[in-house]
Motif scaffolding. Structure first.
Motif, PDB file in Angstrom:
ATOM      1  N   GLY A 111       0.776  -1.224   0.000  1.00 18.30           N
ATOM      2  CA  GLY A 111       0.000   0.000   0.000  1.00 18.30           C
ATOM      3  C   GLY A 111       0.808   1.276   0.000  1.00 18.30           C
ATOM      4  N   LEU A 112       2.121   1.204   0.231  1.00 20.02           N
ATOM      5  CA  LEU A 112       2.942   2.417   0.219  1.00 20.02           C
ATOM      6  C   LEU A 112       3.400   2.710  -1.208  1.00 20.02           C
ATOM      7  N   THR A 113       3.277   3.956  -1.629  1.00 20.13           N
ATOM      8  CA  THR A 113       3.745   4.385  -2.944  1.00 20.13           C
ATOM      9  C   THR A 113       5.051   5.137  -2.788  1.00 20.13           C
ATOM     10  N   MET A 114       6.079   4.688  -3.497  1.00 25.18           N
ATOM     11  CA  MET A 114       7.375   5.357  -3.502  1.00 25.18           C
ATOM     12  C   MET A 114       7.465   6.241  -4.735  1.00 25.18           C
ATOM     13  N   GLY A 115       7.743   7.508  -4.528  1.00 23.44           N
ATOM     14  CA  GLY A 115       7.923   8.435  -5.636  1.00 23.44           C
ATOM     15  C   GLY A 115       9.342   8.972  -5.649  1.00 23.44           C
ATOM     16  N   THR A 116       9.811   9.372  -6.812  1.00 23.77           N
ATOM     17  CA  THR A 116      11.125  10.006  -6.919  1.00 23.77           C
ATOM     18  C   THR A 116      11.033  11.177  -7.866  1.00 23.77           C
ATOM     19  N   VAL A 117      11.946  12.117  -7.682  1.00 17.61           N
ATOM     20  CA  VAL A 117      12.087  13.244  -8.608  1.00 17.61           C
ATOM     21  C   VAL A 117      13.540  13.289  -9.057  1.00 17.61           C
ATOM     22  N   CYS A 118      13.744  13.451 -10.360  1.00 19.08           N
ATOM     23  CA  CYS A 118      15.075  13.624 -10.936  1.00 19.08           C
ATOM     24  C   CYS A 118      15.994  12.466 -10.494  1.00 19.08           C
ATOM     25  N   GLY A 161       3.412   0.889 -10.772  1.00 14.17           N
ATOM     26  CA  GLY A 161       2.739   0.303  -9.609  1.00 14.17           C
ATOM     27  C   GLY A 161       3.027   1.088  -8.334  1.00 14.17           C
ATOM     28  N   ASN A 162       3.749   0.451  -7.421  1.00 18.29           N
ATOM     29  CA  ASN A 162       4.064   1.138  -6.158  1.00 18.29           C
ATOM     30  C   ASN A 162       5.249   2.088  -6.299  1.00 18.29           C
ATOM     31  N   LEU A 163       5.742   2.239  -7.521  1.00 17.24           N
ATOM     32  CA  LEU A 163       6.868   3.124  -7.820  1.00 17.24           C
ATOM     33  C   LEU A 163       6.439   4.112  -8.901  1.00 17.24           C
ATOM     34  N   VAL A 164       6.475   5.409  -8.570  1.00 19.64           N
ATOM     35  CA  VAL A 164       6.130   6.452  -9.540  1.00 19.64           C
ATOM     36  C   VAL A 164       7.298   7.429  -9.590  1.00 19.64           C
ATOM     37  N   THR A 165       7.946   7.513 -10.748  1.00 17.75           N
ATOM     38  CA  THR A 165       9.151   8.328 -10.876  1.00 17.75           C
ATOM     39  C   THR A 165       8.904   9.500 -11.808  1.00 17.75           C
ATOM     40  N   ALA A 166       9.599  10.612 -11.513  1.00 20.54           N
ATOM     41  CA  ALA A 166       9.468  11.825 -12.313  1.00 20.54           C
ATOM     42  C   ALA A 166      10.827  12.198 -12.878  1.00 20.54           C
ATOM     43  N   ALA A 167      10.828  12.902 -13.991  1.00 25.56           N
ATOM     44  CA  ALA A 167      12.060  13.204 -14.728  1.00 25.56           C
ATOM     45  C   ALA A 167      12.795  14.390 -14.121  1.00 25.56           C
ATOM     46  N   GLY A 168      13.061  15.440 -14.907  1.00 22.56           N
ATOM     47  CA  GLY A 168      13.850  16.572 -14.436  1.00 22.56           C
ATOM     48  C   GLY A 168      13.190  17.351 -13.315  1.00 22.56           C
ATOM     49  N   VAL A 169      13.913  18.333 -12.802  1.00 19.20           N
ATOM     50  CA  VAL A 169      13.580  18.995 -11.544  1.00 19.20           C
ATOM     51  C   VAL A 169      12.127  19.458 -11.449  1.00 19.20           C
ATOM     52  N   THR A 170      11.633  20.207 -12.450  1.00 21.17           N
ATOM     53  CA  THR A 170      10.280  20.760 -12.347  1.00 21.17           C
ATOM     54  C   THR A 170       9.191  19.697 -12.422  1.00 21.17           C
ATOM     55  N   SER A 171       9.542  18.480 -12.829  1.00 22.27           N
ATOM     56  CA  SER A 171       8.531  17.418 -12.909  1.00 22.27           C
ATOM     57  C   SER A 171       8.046  16.986 -11.534  1.00 22.27           C
ATOM     58  N   GLY A 172       8.675  17.490 -10.467  1.00 23.43           N
ATOM     59  CA  GLY A 172       8.141  17.236  -9.128  1.00 23.43           C
ATOM     60  C   GLY A 172       6.742  17.801  -8.958  1.00 23.43           C
TER      61      GLY A 172
END
Length: 215
Positions: A111-118, A161-172
């Motif tokens: 149930g935990l979603t891990m997100g990342t930016v850049c 799925g439980n991992l959602v990643t974003a690209a360059g800085v402003t994509s946060g």
């Protein structure tokens, strides 16, 4: 729900502040359904950001048992080289701390979603957490991401799925809006977009549908 934005020494300010602002606004317009806090592996402390050294207070320790979301930013500094303030050096130091163990626990929590930016996705990859996973990062780091065993995708947001990643800085900003839409609904996400006068860009990439043929 609780979102923890992870801070480590040398983190990129906008990588952390953009999703903090967006998720906080989403929690507000959703009547308090989502709380946001800055957290570090060491607990409450002032954490120095990269390049200009501005310090941001983390108010809590990273606690997977409490969190529903975690967002890992990248680092800010020279993009190559082995100088102490370079992005590779900053990410390596973060990986050499106890941070990877906690992130392993977080990604294993149902149930935990891990997100990342850049470069946050590169940090996860260096910690051994992205083998075989689809992810994105700043376009300058796609090769470094591939070297960790991840499948890099040149998209602004990648949902695995439980991992959602974003690209360059402003994509946060886009990441925050997408997570709100995914977990609190499109009306809440639209209200945040209207408040910020910002519209999420591009199609969220998922490993679904037919494989496109080359142009």
């Amino acid at each position: 729900m609780l979102a923890q934005i992870i801070l480590f020494d040398g983190f990129d300010l906008l990588d952390a502040l953009a999703p903090y602002e967006v998720l906080g606004a989403g929690g507000y317009v959703a009547g308090g359904a989502l709380q946001v806090e800055f957290a570090s592996f060491e607990g409450a402390r002032e954490v120095r950001s990269g390049i200009n050294g501005l310090k941001i207070p983390a108010t809590a320790a990273i606690e997977p048992r409490r969190a529903d979301f975690m967002i890992v930013p990248g680092a800010a500094g020279p993009v190559s080289g082995d100088a102490p303030d370079s992005i590779p050096s900053l990410l390596s130091r973060a990986v050499s701390s106890g941070l990877p163990d906690v992130l392993h626990q977080a990604m294993a929590k149902p149930g935990l979603t891990m997100g990342t930016v850049c470069g946050g996705s590169v940090l996860l990859g260096m910690a051994g957490l992205l083998k075989g996973r689809h992810a994105t990062t700043n376009h300058l780091g796609l090769d470094a991401l591939a070297a960790t065993g991840a499948h890099p995708v040149a998209a602004r947001i990648v949902d695995d799925g439980n991992l959602v990643t974003a690209a360059g800085v402003t994509s946060g900003l886009d990441l925050g809006v997408y997570l709100i839409e995914r977990h609190l609904g499109p009306r809440i996400a639209h209200a945040v977009e209207a408040m910020f006068q910002f519209e999420r860009r591009g199609t969220v990439w998922r490993a679904q549908g037919p494989e496109p043929r080359p142009w």
